[in-house]
Design a protein around this motif. Structure first.
Motif, PDB file in Angstrom:
ATOM      1  N   ASN A  94      12.802  34.244  -5.081  1.00 33.08           N
ATOM      2  CA  ASN A  94      12.007  33.367  -4.221  1.00 33.08           C
ATOM      3  C   ASN A  94      10.814  34.134  -3.675  1.00 33.08           C
ATOM      4  O   ASN A  94      10.900  34.816  -2.658  1.00 33.08           O
ATOM      5  CB  ASN A  94      12.871  32.850  -3.070  1.00 33.08           C
ATOM      6  CG  ASN A  94      12.100  31.914  -2.153  1.00 33.08           C
ATOM      7  OD1 ASN A  94      11.048  31.390  -2.533  1.00 33.08           O
ATOM      8  ND2 ASN A  94      12.615  31.704  -0.955  1.00 33.08           N
ATOM      9  N   LYS A 128       8.063  26.340 -10.073  1.00 28.86           N
ATOM     10  CA  LYS A 128       8.585  24.986 -10.305  1.00 28.86           C
ATOM     11  C   LYS A 128       7.713  24.225 -11.297  1.00 28.86           C
ATOM     12  O   LYS A 128       6.484  24.313 -11.256  1.00 28.86           O
ATOM     13  CB  LYS A 128       8.618  24.234  -8.964  1.00 28.86           C
ATOM     14  CG  LYS A 128       9.483  22.995  -8.943  1.00 28.86           C
ATOM     15  CD  LYS A 128       9.493  22.404  -7.540  1.00 28.86           C
ATOM     16  CE  LYS A 128      10.522  21.291  -7.419  1.00 28.86           C
ATOM     17  NZ  LYS A 128      11.913  21.793  -7.480  1.00 28.86           N
ATOM     18  N   ASP A 129       8.348  23.483 -12.165  1.00 26.33           N
ATOM     19  CA  ASP A 129       7.654  22.570 -13.080  1.00 26.33           C
ATOM     20  C   ASP A 129       7.282  21.316 -12.294  1.00 26.33           C
ATOM     21  O   ASP A 129       8.154  20.584 -11.817  1.00 26.33           O
ATOM     22  CB  ASP A 129       8.578  22.227 -14.253  1.00 26.33           C
ATOM     23  CG  ASP A 129       7.922  21.303 -15.279  1.00 26.33           C
ATOM     24  OD1 ASP A 129       6.865  20.711 -14.965  1.00 26.33           O
ATOM     25  OD2 ASP A 129       8.488  21.153 -16.385  1.00 26.33           O
ATOM     26  N   ILE A 130       5.987  21.036 -12.139  1.00 21.91           N
ATOM     27  CA  ILE A 130       5.542  19.880 -11.334  1.00 21.91           C
ATOM     28  C   ILE A 130       4.976  18.760 -12.211  1.00 21.91           C
ATOM     29  O   ILE A 130       4.307  17.860 -11.717  1.00 21.91           O
ATOM     30  CB  ILE A 130       4.490  20.319 -10.291  1.00 21.91           C
ATOM     31  CG1 ILE A 130       3.279  20.968 -10.967  1.00 21.91           C
ATOM     32  CG2 ILE A 130       5.116  21.284  -9.288  1.00 21.91           C
ATOM     33  CD1 ILE A 130       2.148  21.302  -9.972  1.00 21.91           C
ATOM     34  N   TYR A 142       2.795  23.932 -14.483  1.00 21.29           N
ATOM     35  CA  TYR A 142       3.352  24.894 -13.517  1.00 21.29           C
ATOM     36  C   TYR A 142       2.275  25.368 -12.539  1.00 21.29           C
ATOM     37  O   TYR A 142       2.536  25.573 -11.377  1.00 21.29           O
ATOM     38  CB  TYR A 142       3.922  26.107 -14.247  1.00 21.29           C
ATOM     39  CG  TYR A 142       5.104  25.806 -15.128  1.00 21.29           C
ATOM     40  CD1 TYR A 142       6.398  25.793 -14.605  1.00 21.29           C
ATOM     41  CD2 TYR A 142       4.940  25.517 -16.481  1.00 21.29           C
ATOM     42  CE1 TYR A 142       7.493  25.511 -15.411  1.00 21.29           C
ATOM     43  CE2 TYR A 142       6.023  25.235 -17.299  1.00 21.29           C
ATOM     44  CZ  TYR A 142       7.295  25.238 -16.759  1.00 21.29           C
ATOM     45  OH  TYR A 142       8.375  24.957 -17.561  1.00 21.29           O
ATOM     46  N   SER A 147      10.149  27.921  -7.290  1.00 25.04           N
ATOM     47  CA  SER A 147      11.201  27.174  -7.983  1.00 25.04           C
ATOM     48  C   SER A 147      12.386  26.841  -7.079  1.00 25.04           C
ATOM     49  O   SER A 147      13.185  25.965  -7.402  1.00 25.04           O
ATOM     50  CB  SER A 147      11.696  27.983  -9.193  1.00 25.04           C
ATOM     51  OG  SER A 147      12.196  29.244  -8.785  1.00 25.04           O
ATOM     52  N   GLN A 148      12.528  27.517  -5.944  1.00 24.29           N
ATOM     53  CA  GLN A 148      13.674  27.252  -5.080  1.00 24.29           C
ATOM     54  C   GLN A 148      13.358  26.265  -3.956  1.00 24.29           C
ATOM     55  O   GLN A 148      14.183  26.052  -3.058  1.00 24.29           O
ATOM     56  CB  GLN A 148      14.191  28.565  -4.497  1.00 24.29           C
ATOM     57  CG  GLN A 148      14.778  29.487  -5.558  1.00 24.29           C
ATOM     58  CD  GLN A 148      15.561  30.637  -4.963  1.00 24.29           C
ATOM     59  OE1 GLN A 148      15.913  30.640  -3.791  1.00 24.29           O
ATOM     60  NE2 GLN A 148      15.861  31.618  -5.786  1.00 24.29           N
ATOM     61  N   ASP A 181      13.784  19.322  -2.374  1.00 21.36           N
ATOM     62  CA  ASP A 181      13.020  18.096  -2.596  1.00 21.36           C
ATOM     63  C   ASP A 181      12.161  17.708  -1.394  1.00 21.36           C
ATOM     64  O   ASP A 181      11.012  17.285  -1.540  1.00 21.36           O
ATOM     65  CB  ASP A 181      13.974  16.945  -2.940  1.00 21.36           C
ATOM     66  CG  ASP A 181      14.576  17.110  -4.326  1.00 21.36           C
ATOM     67  OD1 ASP A 181      14.045  17.942  -5.091  1.00 21.36           O
ATOM     68  OD2 ASP A 181      15.567  16.423  -4.630  1.00 21.36           O
ATOM     69  N   TYR A 222       9.338  20.071  -1.084  1.00 11.64           N
ATOM     70  CA  TYR A 222       8.464  19.927  -2.262  1.00 11.64           C
ATOM     71  C   TYR A 222       7.475  18.780  -2.082  1.00 11.64           C
ATOM     72  O   TYR A 222       6.276  18.919  -2.349  1.00 11.64           O
ATOM     73  CB  TYR A 222       9.326  19.702  -3.494  1.00 11.64           C
ATOM     74  CG  TYR A 222       8.570  19.326  -4.745  1.00 11.64           C
ATOM     75  CD1 TYR A 222       7.649  20.201  -5.320  1.00 11.64           C
ATOM     76  CD2 TYR A 222       8.782  18.096  -5.359  1.00 11.64           C
ATOM     77  CE1 TYR A 222       6.954  19.860  -6.470  1.00 11.64           C
ATOM     78  CE2 TYR A 222       8.092  17.744  -6.513  1.00 11.64           C
ATOM     79  CZ  TYR A 222       7.177  18.631  -7.060  1.00 11.64           C
ATOM     80  OH  TYR A 222       6.490  18.289  -8.196  1.00 11.64           O
TER      81      TYR A 222
END
Length: 597
Positions: free
Chosen positions: A121, A143-145, A178, A385-386, A389, A392
């Motif tokens: 992280n 994270k894949d956005i 990404y 990536s951590q 939701d 995010y």
């Protein structure tokens, strides 16, 4: 700062520290642009960006921002570490109920990267140089956005550039999203829109006139001019000592380049560009940085000659950027070389008084400049990536706003009513243009504190200030507003135009065929192998140490003896291996640039 290596050797923290030592991101900031003096006066019933922003804000109001979130931003561009405060914090808090906690490797040191990466992280938002970002993607830290990206209209305005960057990531043939490149523009990959290029000799116009406005033929002539200025004005108006050169070592080794920062940028005055351990020459070939016929030697020697003439601030080897910056603002420095540096001295009042800094040509120079950063400047935003939701969603809302006209206006222009006004004709006009320079107090209604203290500590933008603000039809950069150009068409500017036969410095360079513009491209370059990383770290340390000692060498003989000893030591570490590695690496970028011409 090579994550792939880091992951591969995760079991040994000591080993990792060795591999990652010596890497840091540095910042420089440069917002000089060019456009005409158009004024947006037409009206339309079509939705504008401002309308869409308003709509977006209305949607935001329906979102649950009740809980205050603290967002960790791992930021390779930041010069400040800690919670964002002041007026920009109020702007963010009012809209997103967020606190921004800046984690700055430039402040904390590279160890913080190792520590945080080992947990998987780095941060909720990460801002990294492109190669490091690529490594983080491959190692699952980003994270894949992709699935949500089209929900964000302001980011979607730059979808083309975002797609080009992400499709270039190794192993990402599907083009999943990404990263969001930094400082994208809405111009074009080959446009050059600046009035003043990133690095060139900038002198005080009043002092230059006082010594007779000489035509400067070469670097020795430049030193002659600076020496004459210093003899006439050994102190500023307050009686503090003034020097042509006041240097700082705390940016050394940044931006993927080897060598001390104050020399690295000056190499562009002769059409060359340092790429890692090699120098890209105007003819499209690479030569080792230690080549005595290339510009790292030439510009280091230039600074040594300046020292031998007594023109270098004796604090240069030990002071940090903040100390040097304070001297610029106090009138204790007579040469600047970054276009944005003049922001710490130039003001509309000084432009009217004729004592502002402006480009003075040196006849034997060929100036290298990168074109508009259409595909980005080399750094990349991403989401950790951590991130869960709830966090995010708010982060993406923030990033979309950060790329919006409203967000960009705050970032590049400040606060309406404090930094600028909007006239009845819709044109923006600068006010308090010394707000940053003098850290002017900000009224409590806008957050209080000093303006500079509360300025955006992220220190990096998704969209560059050269881009056109759809609300004005002019660039975000204040120096390209039509009102600013009208206000600064002073006697000083008219005298400069008459002497050099051009409206702006970049126009002079174009007219005289001394401007070498390199196209903006988006490519992913390989990161160092473990062996190369170790060699690079050893060579960088040696190069920086010797470079500073060479600036203060007593004579040419001592200078050359140090250079030869340095080159020998670097070769002993394996310098030629990284030269071979970097030639192959940067040939990828060069091929893309040649294809874009």
């Amino acid at each position: 700062m090579k994550l792939k290596k880091f992951i591969a050797t995760l079991l040994s923290v000591v080993m990792i520290s060795t591999l990652l030592a010596g890497c840091s991101g540095k910042t420089d900031t440069t917002e000089k642009t060019d456009t005409g003096n158009e004024t947006k006066t037409e009206t339309s019933n079509e939705p504008t960006k401002a309308d869409s922003t308003t709509d977006s804000n209305a949607e935001d109001a329906e979102k649950n921002y009740d809980e205050t979130l603290t967002i960790d931003i791992y930021d390779a561009a930041a010069n400040y570490q800690g919670l964002q405060s002041g007026w920009f914090q109020k702007v963010v808090k009012d809209r997103f109920n967020m606190e921004l906690n800046i984690i700055a490797p430039q402040v904390a040191g590279d160890a913080i990267y190792q520590t945080r990466a080992s947990t998987g992280n780095l941060g909720d938002i990460v801002i990294l140089d492109a190669t490091d970002f690529m490594d983080c993607v491959q190692n699952g830290l980003i994270k894949d956005i992709t699935a949500d990206f089209d929900k964000y209209p302001n980011l979607m305005d730059y979808k083309e550039q975002v797609d080009v960057y992400n499709k270039g990531l190794p192993g990402n043939d599907a083009g999943n999203i990404y990263g969001i490149p930094c400082q994208m523009t809405n111009t074009s990959p080959t446009s050059y829109s600046q009035d003043v290029i990133y690095s060139s000799p900038l002198l005080r116009w009043d002092l230059y006139k006082e010594i007779g406005s000489p035509d400067i033929q070469d670097l020795d002539g430049l030193l002659d001019a600076l020496e004459a200025m210093m003899k006439a004005h050994p102190t500023n108006e307050e009686g503090d000592p003034a020097y042509p050169f006041s240097l700082w070592p705390d940016w050394d080794g940044g931006d993927g380049m080897m060598g001390i920062a104050n020399v690295v940028q000056l190499t562009t005055w002769y059409g060359e560009k340092i790429k890692g351990s090699v120098i890209l020459k105007p003819d499209g070939t690479f030569t080792p940085l230690t080549d005595k016929n290339a510009t790292y030697y030439k510009m280091l020697q230039f600074l040594n000659k300046a020292y031998q003439r007594g023109l270098v601030d004796p604090d240069s080897g030990t002071q940090d950027w903040n100390a040097a910056c304070a001297k610029m603002s106090a009138g204790q420095v007579y040469l600047m070389w970054y276009s944005w540096q003049v922001g710490f001295w130039n003001s509309q009042e000084r432009l009217k008084n004729g004592n502002a800094f402006i480009f003075i040509p040196v006849k034997d120079q060929l100036y290298y400049a990168d074109s508009d950063t259409y595909y980005g400047s080399g750094r990349v935003f991403g989401v950790g990536s951590q991130v869960d939701d709830a966090k995010y969603s708010r982060i993406m809302d923030f990033l979309d706003w950060y790329a919006s006209p409203e967000g960009l206006t705050f970032q590049h222009n400040g606060i309406e009513g404090f930094n600028y006004t909007i006239g009845e004709d819709g044109r923006y006009t600068v006010m308090n243009d010394n707000a940053l320079m003098d850290n002017l107090p900000v009224p409590e209604e806008w957050g209080g504190g000093g303006y500079q203290d509360g300025n955006n500590a992220i220190n990096q933008w998704i969209v560059d200030a050269i881009s056109t603000n759809p609300n004005t039809g002019e660039p975000y950069s204040t120096q390209y507003w039509s009102t600013y150009k009208e206000a600064t068409m002073t006697q000083m500017k008219e005298e400069w135009q008459e002497k050099f036969g051009a409206a702006e410095p970049a126009e002079y360079m174009k007219n005289n065929n001394v401007l070498l513009v390199s196209p903006n491209v988006s490519v992913s370059l390989p990161s160092d192998t473990n062996d190369i990383a170790v060699i690079r770290s050893q060579c960088s340390d040696t190069l920086n140490d010797y470079s500073w000692r060479m600036i203060f060498a007593k004579d040419q003989a001592e200078f050359d003896a140090m250079w030869d000893d340095m080159a020998k030591q670097m070769d002993g570490f394996g310098f030629q291996d990284i030269v071979a590695f970097d030639k192959e690496k940067y040939q990828i970028e060069l091929d893309a640039k040649n294809a874009a011409k």
